[in-house]
Design a protein around this motif. Structure first.
Motif, PDB file in Angstrom:
ATOM      1  N   ASP A 120     -35.804 -23.792 -81.288  1.00 20.81           N
ATOM      2  CA  ASP A 120     -37.133 -23.187 -81.094  1.00 20.81           C
ATOM      3  C   ASP A 120     -38.265 -24.189 -81.285  1.00 20.81           C
ATOM      4  N   TYR A 121     -38.090 -25.077 -82.356  1.00 25.63           N
ATOM      5  CA  TYR A 121     -39.223 -25.965 -82.647  1.00 25.63           C
ATOM      6  C   TYR A 121     -39.485 -26.977 -81.528  1.00 25.63           C
ATOM      7  N   ARG A 145     -39.176 -26.132 -78.353  1.00 22.55           N
ATOM      8  CA  ARG A 145     -39.955 -25.358 -77.388  1.00 22.55           C
ATOM      9  C   ARG A 145     -41.410 -25.291 -77.857  1.00 22.55           C
ATOM     10  N   THR A 146     -41.571 -25.125 -79.170  1.00 23.04           N
ATOM     11  CA  THR A 146     -42.922 -25.072 -79.724  1.00 23.04           C
ATOM     12  C   THR A 146     -43.652 -26.391 -79.498  1.00 23.04           C
ATOM     13  N   ALA A 147     -42.948 -27.469 -79.778  1.00 25.93           N
ATOM     14  CA  ALA A 147     -43.563 -28.783 -79.605  1.00 25.93           C
ATOM     15  C   ALA A 147     -44.005 -28.979 -78.156  1.00 25.93           C
ATOM     16  N   ARG A 148     -43.138 -28.548 -77.249  1.00 23.48           N
ATOM     17  CA  ARG A 148     -43.495 -28.684 -75.835  1.00 23.48           C
ATOM     18  C   ARG A 148     -44.706 -27.818 -75.517  1.00 23.48           C
ATOM     19  N   ALA A 149     -44.678 -26.607 -76.099  1.00 27.13           N
ATOM     20  CA  ALA A 149     -45.760 -25.660 -75.824  1.00 27.13           C
ATOM     21  C   ALA A 149     -47.095 -26.188 -76.347  1.00 27.13           C
ATOM     22  N   LYS A 150     -47.014 -26.990 -77.460  1.00 28.22           N
ATOM     23  CA  LYS A 150     -48.241 -27.579 -77.989  1.00 28.22           C
ATOM     24  C   LYS A 150     -48.828 -28.618 -77.044  1.00 28.22           C
ATOM     25  N   HIS A 159     -39.325 -35.679 -82.381  1.00 27.19           N
ATOM     26  CA  HIS A 159     -38.895 -34.377 -82.897  1.00 27.19           C
ATOM     27  C   HIS A 159     -37.406 -34.144 -82.694  1.00 27.19           C
TER      28      HIS A 159
END
Lengths: 335, 523
Positions: free
Chosen positions: A232-233, A235-240, A251
């Motif tokens: 998940d993190y 995906r979050t990093a990408r989303a940021k 990451h």
């Protein structure tokens, strides 16, 4: 951290004793009486045979021999070679730097190429790069080292003439051993071209020896990366909106490193085993060839002492790897 | 342990010829590491190349390229009429080498000779000395004067003089030994040798390189020819060849048989060859039925297709053996005819001897030797040949130490593949050691004790005239052929690839590699 290190050290002692026992037993389980092997086709008389058994202490009960060996180790005495009559300890340390130098170069090549290859393959999963890299790795992994080493010599030294065939340095150069590491000693010697010669002699054996660990590291990095990339993190990093380089390189890679480091630690054993073949082919004066010769000669003190030293080194490297986990992943430290 | 003086010397290598005082350095790609540098402690040829053949001399020596014994450190010798006393007159003014710990104060003399042998009479692992039965043979060693030594033997023994040319008989310096003993480093003799030989030991980097420099005071006029000698240790035969082709070395031993054709067609290289001083054989156990019958043994010998063996096992580079000694040795009986390969007649002879449905064991050695590069395959070929004549063969093998041990047993079951490489070029070293009555239960694997044969061989020991001895040995070979305790199979051929600029290299029949007469023709 200190506690963690100490608890790891605590497992060291029983392992060490076990290794001492196994190395002692191993050479004695092998069929073949060292005295008969030494005499060869010529043979020797009964009386002479008895005399030599007495001289080498083979007439003592096994447990007495083992006790002598064990107490010897504690005094830092691994015994003397039956063949050269030199202390095993001295022989080991005169040859070991050559093996370390070769193994270090090989592992550096394996890490420097293996990790990027694994990352690239993971990021391009299922695409051309992935398939090309992973099938190359598979070939590398399954290649017999002696065959691959000879092929390298024939192509690069024989046909192309780019590198020297074998040895550690050109015979032209001749200087004192200071550290036993040819790269350092050649610089210290101040002789023109010595360092270049040492480097050129190191290229082919390092490539040959690095092949298997390189393949293993590349494959391990790829699978660890794939696992982390689905977290998940990430995906979050990408989303940021982080750049793909930062997401993959920082990451993902950092979290994928634990299994990779494990594999690197384990490959030290593989390296030492591979060094035996590589050293023989490239006339590299390290402990590999020394061990093989002594097994054929049934040189008990050398075989058991050499095995023990190698085992201790593998243990130390793995202890170091354990400590590395703690540095990379704080969760492990606390457990 | 490096001496700076040699730096300049080593700086000119392999074709890098400088202007006026070009130093010649010969590089030999040797096949393995020496076990040490005191030849009396070891039995391996690799060790002798690095010690007794370079650093040392013996009282007598083998004339290069032959097995003839000629004077070495002894100028001459006399044998008493009863053959039990040998008096050696030593060469005057022979100097031992020096190194940074030792400088000789006197030339070589009788004390050095006596020390060399007396230390081996005592305790210690003097294996070759013991294997040649020297402790029983030598009764006493006398110093007649400073330059004369007398050996008193317990019995007449003609091969004694050839033994004096062997590696264990390398003369060491008593002065050096004493000095090292006093300094508490007696091991120095084995690690930093001091001899009188053509080359002075300089340095050994374990498993990598051995360096020697020319002995400027060598007693042989005009030798050695090169200034530096380097052994580059290269265990793998294919790699040795690559190094030779690349010019990293000038001479290499033991090429792979598969590479021989390509070496012969390479214009940079030359191939020297000679029959080896060895024999590979199959020894029946002559004490067991039905192999106690010479007719059965001869029949089996006739069933073996030796040419097929030479082709397959030696890839054509070997020679069929008809006698138990090799053809380069004096006393070889060339008039003997080998048993023909004739399975028909072999089957008939077996039937005549009343042998039916014979099944037997053949022992295959687990190691490679020049006289038998692939014993397993050889055993399979013989198995096939024997099945042609109705004999069923089971092949057995053991680990090498076990193999040697078990094959000695007098009640051993089966015929053993084995061989022998000569120690001193004397026929006695084959015929008495391998086939004499004394050696039954030991190195006589056929367990064969024939009175007529043994009588001839024993008599030859007591005569010092070589041509008379040769006659007796020739006769003994006739008995051997008739009684057939072995199937004699092959003598290997020794190959030495050298670079074409190497001049004066001669193959030594006893298997050593010597460089005293070698020079480099550098353009």
């Amino acid at each position: 951290m200190l506690k963690f290190a100490l608890s790891r050290l605590g497992t060291f002692v029983p392992t060490f004793l076990g290794v001492a026992l196994i190395s002692f037993a191993f050479i004695r389980v092998l069929p073949g009486d060292p005295i008969i092997v030494m005499a060869g086709e010529r043979g020797l008389s009964e009386a002479r045979y008895e005399e030599l058994r007495q001289q080498y202490g083979f007439n003592d009960p096994l447990w007495v021999q083992f006790w002598d060996y064990l107490t010897g180790i504690l005094r830092g005495d691994l015994g003397e070679s039956f063949v050269t009559n030199r202390p095993v300890w001295d022989e080991f340390f005169s040859l070991f730097p050559a093996t370390v130098e070769l193994s270090l170069c090989a592992i550096i090549i394996a890490i420097a190429l293996g990790i990027p290859a694994g990352v690239i393959a993971a990021v391009n999963r299922g695409k051309f790069f992935d398939r090309a890299l992973m099938s190359t790795a598979l070939i590398g992994y399954s290649m017999p080292i002696f065959w691959w080493a000879l092929l390298l010599i024939i192509v690069f030294s024989g046909n192309l003439g780019w590198t020297p065939v074998s040895g550690r340095i050109g015979l032209l150069y001749y200087f004192d051993d200071v550290t036993g590491f040819m790269l350092i000693d050649s610089l210290l010697s101040g002789q023109d071209g010595a360092f270049g010669s040492a480097v050129s002699h190191l290229i082919l054996p390092s490539i040959a020896l690095s092949t298997i660990p390189l393949a293993v590291i590349a494959r391990q990095t790829r699978s660890a990366m794939l696992e982390v990339l689905s977290e998940d993190y990430i995906r979050t990093a990408r989303a940021k909106g982080l750049s793909p380089g930062r997401v993959n390189g920082v990451h993902a890679l950092r979290n994928a490193m634990i299994p990779v480091i494990t594999v690197i630690g384990l490959s030290v054993g593989t390296l030492l085993a591979g060094a035996i073949l590589t050293e023989t082919i490239f006339s590299w004066p390290g402990i590999g060839k020394w061990m093989v010769d002594s097994i054929f000669r049934r040189d008990y003190p050398v075989v058991q002492g050499g095995l023990l030293m190698i085992a201790v080194i593998v243990m130390i490297v793995n202890l170091f790897v354990d400590l590395m986990y703690g540095l990379i992943n704080p969760k492990i430290r606390k457990r | 342990m490096i001496y700076r003086t040699s730096l300049a010397a080593s700086a000119l290598l392999l074709g890098m010829v400088g202007a006026a005082h070009a130093q010649q350095t010969l590089v030999y790609c040797s096949e393995g590491s020496p076990e040490g540098f005191d030849p009396a402690l070891y039995t391996a040829g690799t060790t002798f190349d690095a010690s007794s053949h370079t650093v040392y001399n013996q009282l007598a020596e083998f004339e290069t390229g032959t097995t003839n014994v000629v004077p070495g450190l002894a100028e001459s010798w006399e044998v008493s009429d009863d053959g039990t006393s040998y008096t050696f007159t030593l060469r005057e003014g022979v100097q031992f080498h020096s190194n940074d710990q030792f400088t000789p104060s006197r030339p070589m003399n009788a004390d050095d000779v006596i020390y060399t042998f007396e230390r081996q009479q005592g305790e210690g692992s003097w294996e070759y000395y013991n294997a040649m039965s020297m402790p029983d043979l030598i009764e006493s060693i006398e110093k007649v004067d400073d330059m004369t030594v007398r050996f008193n033997l317990t019995r007449p023994e003609a091969p004694f003089i050839a033994n004096m040319a062997m590696d264990f008989a390398s003369i060491v310096s008593k002065e050096y030994a004493d000095q090292m003993e006093e300094a508490g480093t007696p091991g120095a003799l084995n690690q930093r040798p001091i001899g009188t030989g053509p080359f002075v030991f300089e340095d050994y980097q374990t498993d990598a390189v051995i360096r020697y420099i020319k002995n400027e005071d060598y007693w042989k006029e005009g030798e050695p020819k090169v200034d530096n000698l380097v052994f580059a240790i290269t265990p793998d035969a294919s790699v040795r060849l690559q190094r030779l082709q690349a010019g990293e070395c000038h001479v290499m031993p033991y090429p792979n048989p598969a590479d021989i054709d390509s070496i012969q067609s390479n214009t940079d290289l030359e191939m020297l060859q000679q029959e080896g001083l060895n024999v590979g054989y199959l020894a029946y156990n002559t004490t067991q039925e039905p192999f106690d019958d010479p007719q059965v043994r001869r029949a089996l010998n006739m069933a073996i297709d030796k040419e097929g063996i030479i082709d397959v096992i030696f890839q054509g580079y070997g020679e069929i053996a008809k006698n138990p000694i090799p053809p380069t040795m004096w006393g070889y009986n060339d008039s003997i005819e080998d048993d023909p390969y004739d399975p028909e007649q072999a089957r008939q002879m077996l039937a005549d001897a009343g042998v039916e449905d014979l099944s037997m064991r053949i022992w295959a050695m687990p190691v490679q030797r020049p006289y038998n590069p692939n014993a397993r395959r050889m055993a399979e070929l013989i198995q096939e040949d024997f099945s042609e004549v109705g004999v069923d063969v089971e092949i057995v093998s053991y680990e090498w130490g076990e193999y040697l041990e078990r094959s000695r047993a007098e009640d051993r079951d089966g015929a053993v593949l084995l061989g022998w490489t000569g120690d001193n070029g004397d026929p006695d070293n084959f015929l008495a050691v391998l086939l004499g009555c004394d050696a039954v239960g030991n190195s006589n694997r056929a367990q064969w004790c024939n009175e007529e044969f043994d009588g001839l061989v024993q008599e030859a020991k007591t005569i010092s005239d070589q041509s008379e001895r040769a006659k007796l040995y020739e006769e003994a070979q006739v008995v051997f052929k008739d009684q057939a305790p072995w199937a004699t199979i092959a003598h290997s051929v020794v190959f030495m690839p050298i670079r074409s600029e190497v001049e004066g290299y001669i193959i030594h029949p006893l298997g050593g590699h010597l460089f005293d007469t070698v020079s480099l023709n550098q353009e």
